[in-house]
Design a protein around this motif. Structure first.
Motif, PDB file in Angstrom:
ATOM      1  N   ASP A 179       0.829  -1.214   0.000  1.00 18.26           N
ATOM      2  CA  ASP A 179       0.000   0.000   0.000  1.00 18.26           C
ATOM      3  C   ASP A 179       0.862   1.261   0.000  1.00 18.26           C
ATOM      4  N   GLU A 180       1.976   1.218   0.720  1.00 17.36           N
ATOM      5  CA  GLU A 180       2.844   2.400   0.802  1.00 17.36           C
ATOM      6  C   GLU A 180       3.469   2.713  -0.554  1.00 17.36           C
ATOM      7  N   VAL A 181       3.957   1.747  -1.254  1.00 18.07           N
ATOM      8  CA  VAL A 181       4.585   1.981  -2.550  1.00 18.07           C
ATOM      9  C   VAL A 181       3.548   2.466  -3.549  1.00 18.07           C
ATOM     10  N   LYS A 182       2.351   1.880  -3.520  1.00 13.44           N
ATOM     11  CA  LYS A 182       1.296   2.299  -4.435  1.00 13.44           C
ATOM     12  C   LYS A 182       0.841   3.712  -4.139  1.00 13.44           C
ATOM     13  N   ASP A 183       0.813   4.091  -2.867  1.00 13.08           N
ATOM     14  CA  ASP A 183       0.327   5.422  -2.492  1.00 13.08           C
ATOM     15  C   ASP A 183       1.371   6.498  -2.793  1.00 13.08           C
ATOM     16  N   LYS A 184       2.621   6.230  -2.551  1.00 12.87           N
ATOM     17  CA  LYS A 184       3.638   7.260  -2.692  1.00 12.87           C
ATOM     18  C   LYS A 184       4.209   7.331  -4.103  1.00 12.87           C
ATOM     19  N   SER A 185       4.359   6.216  -4.787  1.00 11.13           N
ATOM     20  CA  SER A 185       4.993   6.228  -6.107  1.00 11.13           C
ATOM     21  C   SER A 185       4.096   5.717  -7.219  1.00 11.13           C
ATOM     22  N   GLY A 186       2.948   5.174  -6.915  1.00 11.61           N
ATOM     23  CA  GLY A 186       2.022   4.673  -7.935  1.00 11.61           C
ATOM     24  C   GLY A 186       2.448   3.353  -8.543  1.00 11.61           C
ATOM     25  N   GLN A 187       3.407   2.680  -7.952  1.00  7.30           N
ATOM     26  CA  GLN A 187       3.867   1.396  -8.491  1.00  7.30           C
ATOM     27  C   GLN A 187       3.110   0.245  -7.809  1.00  7.30           C
ATOM     28  N   GLN A 188       3.032  -0.832  -8.546  1.00  5.75           N
ATOM     29  CA  GLN A 188       2.381  -2.038  -8.018  1.00  5.75           C
ATOM     30  C   GLN A 188       3.451  -3.123  -7.905  1.00  5.75           C
ATOM     31  N   ILE A 189       3.792  -3.505  -6.677  1.00  5.77           N
ATOM     32  CA  ILE A 189       4.812  -4.520  -6.454  1.00  5.77           C
ATOM     33  C   ILE A 189       4.162  -5.737  -5.809  1.00  5.77           C
ATOM     34  N   ASP A 190       4.761  -6.885  -6.021  1.00  6.52           N
ATOM     35  CA  ASP A 190       4.238  -8.128  -5.474  1.00  6.52           C
ATOM     36  C   ASP A 190       5.022  -8.484  -4.212  1.00  6.52           C
ATOM     37  N   ALA A 191       4.892  -7.671  -3.150  1.00  7.27           N
ATOM     38  CA  ALA A 191       5.618  -7.897  -1.907  1.00  7.27           C
ATOM     39  C   ALA A 191       5.060  -9.072  -1.128  1.00  7.27           C
ATOM     40  N   LEU A 192       3.815  -9.458  -1.413  1.00  5.82           N
ATOM     41  CA  LEU A 192       3.232 -10.573  -0.683  1.00  5.82           C
ATOM     42  C   LEU A 192       3.911 -11.897  -1.022  1.00  5.82           C
ATOM     43  N   SER A 193       4.569 -11.925  -2.170  1.00 10.87           N
ATOM     44  CA  SER A 193       5.264 -13.146  -2.574  1.00 10.87           C
ATOM     45  C   SER A 193       6.704 -13.221  -2.059  1.00 10.87           C
ATOM     46  N   TRP A 194       7.151 -12.173  -1.381  1.00 10.51           N
ATOM     47  CA  TRP A 194       8.521 -12.202  -0.843  1.00 10.51           C
ATOM     48  C   TRP A 194       8.611 -13.218   0.291  1.00 10.51           C
ATOM     49  N   LYS A 195       9.853 -13.640   0.552  1.00 13.63           N
ATOM     50  CA  LYS A 195      10.070 -14.661   1.565  1.00 13.63           C
ATOM     51  C   LYS A 195       9.860 -14.078   2.962  1.00 13.63           C
ATOM     52  N   GLN A 196       9.219 -14.821   3.847  1.00 15.81           N
ATOM     53  CA  GLN A 196       8.997 -14.430   5.234  1.00 15.81           C
ATOM     54  C   GLN A 196       9.665 -15.488   6.118  1.00 15.81           C
ATOM     55  N   GLU A 197      10.618 -15.047   6.915  1.00 15.24           N
ATOM     56  CA  GLU A 197      11.435 -16.003   7.666  1.00 15.24           C
ATOM     57  C   GLU A 197      11.819 -15.465   9.022  1.00 15.24           C
ATOM     58  N   GLY A 198      12.175 -16.388   9.868  1.00 10.21           N
ATOM     59  CA  GLY A 198      12.821 -16.049  11.125  1.00 10.21           C
ATOM     60  C   GLY A 198      14.322 -16.244  10.973  1.00 10.21           C
ATOM     61  N   VAL A 199      15.096 -15.317  11.478  1.00 11.70           N
ATOM     62  CA  VAL A 199      16.554 -15.357  11.304  1.00 11.70           C
ATOM     63  C   VAL A 199      17.124 -16.521  12.118  1.00 11.70           C
ATOM     64  N   LYS A 200      17.958 -17.308  11.445  1.00 16.69           N
ATOM     65  CA  LYS A 200      18.584 -18.444  12.096  1.00 16.69           C
ATOM     66  C   LYS A 200      19.889 -18.014  12.766  1.00 16.69           C
ATOM     67  N   ASN A 201      20.336 -18.842  13.729  1.00 18.26           N
ATOM     68  CA  ASN A 201      21.568 -18.557  14.483  1.00 18.26           C
ATOM     69  C   ASN A 201      21.521 -17.168  15.103  1.00 18.26           C
ATOM     70  N   LEU A 202      20.402 -16.829  15.642  1.00 21.65           N
ATOM     71  CA  LEU A 202      20.193 -15.502  16.225  1.00 21.65           C
ATOM     72  C   LEU A 202      20.739 -15.481  17.650  1.00 21.65           C
ATOM     73  N   PRO A 203      21.494 -14.417  18.044  1.00 21.43           N
ATOM     74  CA  PRO A 203      21.914 -14.295  19.448  1.00 21.43           C
ATOM     75  C   PRO A 203      20.691 -14.164  20.357  1.00 21.43           C
ATOM     76  N   LEU A 204      20.635 -14.980  21.389  1.00 19.65           N
ATOM     77  CA  LEU A 204      19.468 -15.024  22.272  1.00 19.65           C
ATOM     78  C   LEU A 204      19.835 -14.517  23.656  1.00 19.65           C
ATOM     79  N   GLN A 205      18.830 -13.991  24.317  1.00 22.44           N
ATOM     80  CA  GLN A 205      19.045 -13.492  25.658  1.00 22.44           C
ATOM     81  C   GLN A 205      18.972 -14.646  26.651  1.00 22.44           C
ATOM     82  N   GLU A 206      19.612 -14.498  27.776  1.00 27.40           N
ATOM     83  CA  GLU A 206      19.662 -15.522  28.804  1.00 27.40           C
ATOM     84  C   GLU A 206      19.077 -15.041  30.113  1.00 27.40           C
TER      85      GLU A 206
END
Length: 490
Positions: A417-444
Motif C-alpha cells: 500500500d505504501e509503494v502504491k500510495d507514494k509512487s504509484g507502483q504495483q509490487i508483489d511484496a506478498l510473494s517475498w520470503k517471510q522467515e525467522g533469522v537463524k543462528n540468532l543471538p538469544l538473551q539468557e
C-alpha cells in the motif's frame, strides 16, 4: 820553600806601592835559575835596545794608574829597565775585578769566551783584519743563575713568534682530485690540469699521534663502546621489527561496535546513571523533541527494561549517523516504537500511518531504502521485524527465539500500500520470503530483550553479521548511555 814564599808574598805586596821605598832584596844565587822567565824576553819589542831609565815622577804616575785600574803590578809599570830585573815576575792580573765566589771558567759555547789568541806582537792568529773582540767577562753568581734559568726554562714564545711559526709551517700535499667534467688539455702547447687540491695543514705524524692518543683514552673507549652498542641495538630492533610479524600471530583489530570506553567516558556514564536528582535533564534531542532525564536514562542500568524514550532516541541517532556517513552504512528507515501499534490499532489501518512517511517529511521514499526496521512491543517483550528490500524478504528477530508470521503478513500488506500510495507502483511484496533469522543471538535473562533489539538494528544497519551475545549486554548498556548523553551514535 821559605825563600820562595817570602819573595812571592812580599814582592806582590811591594809592587802595589806607588814608588819603591825599600831596598831591593838580594838577588838569588847564580846557581839557581828563575822559575819564571821575565816578560821582556817574550816581547820582541823589548829585546831591542832598552829604553832609558824613567824618572821617579814617571814611575810614580805609572804606579798610580795601575793601582786605579786593578790591584797588583802591571807589565807596563815594570819593564826590563827596572832596577829589579833579576827578580822573578808574577803573572799579569786579570783585566776585571774578580767577584767573590764567582767561577772563572770561560764558556765559549754561550758567547762568553775571551778574545782570540794573539802573537807576541799583538796580532791575531787567524786574521790580521778581524775586529777586536770584547774582553772576557767573568760570570758572577747572579749571571750564572740567569744563564742556567735561560737554558732550563726558556721564555714562552710571543704571539708574533707563534704566528711566524704557523706561517712558516710547511703545507703537505695530500691528494689532487681531478674534475671529470672539465677538459684537461686545451691545446698541444698549452696544457692545463684542472682539479681540486687538498692540502694538509697539520703534519701526518701529528694526526697519527692524536689518533693513537684517542685510542688510548679510557673515556673515549667507553664512549665508542656505548655508541657501538646503541648502533647494534638499533639494528637489532630494526631486524626484530621485520621478523616479529612472522613469529607472532597477527593481532585482531577490535570491531567498531566493540570499541571499549575510556576511563573518562566510564566516569561520565556512572555519574549520569547513579546521580541523586532523578529529574535532572541529561540530554535534549530537538529534532525528535525527546528529553532524557536521569530517571528515564536509568533504564540502561543492569536488570532494567528499556523504555520507549531511550529506544526512539537511539533510533533517531542511528539515522543521523547514516546521514553523516552514507557510504559507510546502509540506507535505512527506522520506525519508532509507536508505528506498529498504530498500524494494527483497528485490525489493519493504513490510513492511520499514511502521513508518517511522506517524502516531504522524510526526504526520501521507503522504496529507495535497503532495509526498514519496525520495533514490535508485545506487552513485556521487545521484538524486531525487518522489511529487507535489497534481498526481497521479510525477517523476524526475537531474542527468545519465537516467530510471529502474522506481524510479517501485516508488514507485507503495508509495504504494498505504501509503494502504491507514494509512487504509484504495483509490487508483489506478498510473494517475498517471510522467515525467522537463524543462528540468532538469544538473551539468557528476562530484562535484556530491548537491548538485543537495538543491537539487531545497529548491526544490520552496518551490514554486519550478528556476532554479539549475552556477555556483551553490560557493555552495550553503558555504550548506549554514552551515545545518548553525547547525542551521537558511533
Amino acid at each position: 820553600m821559605g825563600a820562595l814564599t817570602d819573595s812571592r808574598k812580599r814582592l806582590s805586596a811591594d809592587y802595589r806601592l806607588p814608588t819603591p821605598s825599600f831596598p831591593p832584596p838580594s838577588p838569588p844565587p847564580p846557581s839557581k835559575r828563575a822559575k819564571f822567565a821575565p816578560f821582556s824576553s817574550l816581547d820582541p819589542s823589548t829585546s831591542a835596545t832598552p829604553p832609558p831609565n824613567p824618572s821617579p815622577q814617571i814611575i810614580h804616575d805609572a804606579a798610580a794608574a795601575s793601582t786605579s785600574s786593578a790591584p797588583g803590578p802591571s807589565s807596563s809599570s815594570i819593564d826590563s829597565s827596572s832596577p829589579f830585573t833579576n827578580r822573578r815576575r808574577l803573572p799579569p792580573p786579570p783585566p776585571l775585578q774578580r767577584p767573590i765566589h764567582g767561577p772563572q771558567r770561560v764558556l765559549r759555547a754561550f758567547r762568553f769566551g775571551g778574545p782570540a789568541r794573539t802573537h807576541a806582537g799583538g796580532t791575531s792568529w787567524f786574521s790580521q783584519s778581524s775586529p777586536p773582540t770584547p774582553p772576557p767577562r767573568s760570570l758572577g753568581l747572579e749571571q750564572y743563575v740567569e744563564l742556567v734559568n735561560s737554558v732550563s726554562h726558556p721564555a714562552p714564545p710571543t704571539p708574533t713568534d707563534a704566528a711566524r711559526k704557523a706561517e712558516a709551517l710547511p703545507l703537505q700535499l695530500v691528494a689532487i682530485e681531478e674534475d671529470g667534467d672539465e677538459k684537461k688539455h686545451q691545446d698541444d702547447d698549452d696544457e692545463v690540469v684542472r682539479g681540486s687540491v687538498f692540502v694538509r695543514r697539520v703534519p701526518l705524524y701529528k694526526e697519527l699521534y692524536q689518533a693513537s692518543s684517542r685510542k688510548r683514552d679510557a673515556k673515549l673507549k667507553s664512549l665508542e663502546f656505548e655508541v657501538r652498542l646503541a648502533e647494534e641495538g638499533r639494528l637489532g630492533l630494526e631486524r626484530l621489527a621485520e621478523v616479529l610479524p612472522r613469529i607472532t600471530p597477527k593481532k585482531e583489530e577490535v570491531p567498531e561496535p566493540f570499541v571499549p570506553l575510556t576511563d573518562e567516558d566510564e566516569e561520565i556514564v556512572r555519574a549520569a546513571l547513579h546521580g541523586r536528582n532523578s529529574r535532572e535533564k541529561l540530554a535534549v534531542h530537538e529534532p525528535s523533541n525527546i528529553v532524557i532525564t536521569r530517571e528515564i536514562l536509568q533504564c540502561l542500568n543492569n536488570q532494567e527494561w528499556l523504555n520507549d524514550e531511550v529506544i526512539n532516541l537511539y533510533l533517531d541517532l542511528l539515522k543521523e549517523r547514516e546521514l553523516r556517513q552514507p557510504n559507510k552504512f546502509l540506507k535505512c528507515h527506522f520506525f519508532n516504537t509507536f508505528f506498529y501499534k498504530k498500524l494494527i490499532s483497528g485490525g489493519y489501518d493504513y490510513k492511520a500511518v499514511r502521513r508518517w512517511t511522506t517524502k516531504r517529511k522524510l526526504g526520501y521514499s521507503l522504496i529507495e531504502c535497503d532495509k526498514i526496521f519496525v520495533p514490535i512491543h508485545k506487552e513485556v517483550h521487545w521484538c524486531l521485524a525487518v522489511i529487507n528490500i535489497r534481498d526481497k524478504k521479510f525477517q523476524y528477530l526475537d531474542s527468545l527465539g519465537s516467530m510471529d508470521m502474522k506481524a510479517l503478513r501485516v508488514l507485507a500488506r503495508y509495504f504494498v500500500d505504501e509503494v502504491k500510495d507514494k509512487s504509484g507502483q504495483q509490487i508483489d511484496a506478498l510473494s517475498w520470503k517471510q522467515e525467522g533469522v537463524k543462528n540468532l543471538p538469544l538473551q539468557e535473562n528476562g530484562w535484556d530483550c530491548g537491548m538485543f533489539m537495538l543491537k539487531y538494528i545497529d548491526f544490520y544497519s552496518r551490514d554486519m553479521d550478528l556476532i554479539f551475545g549475552q556477555k556483551h549486554m553490560r557493555y552495550f548498556r553503558r555504550r548506549t548511555a554514552k551515545e545518548i548523553l553525547n547525542l551521537q551514535a558511533e
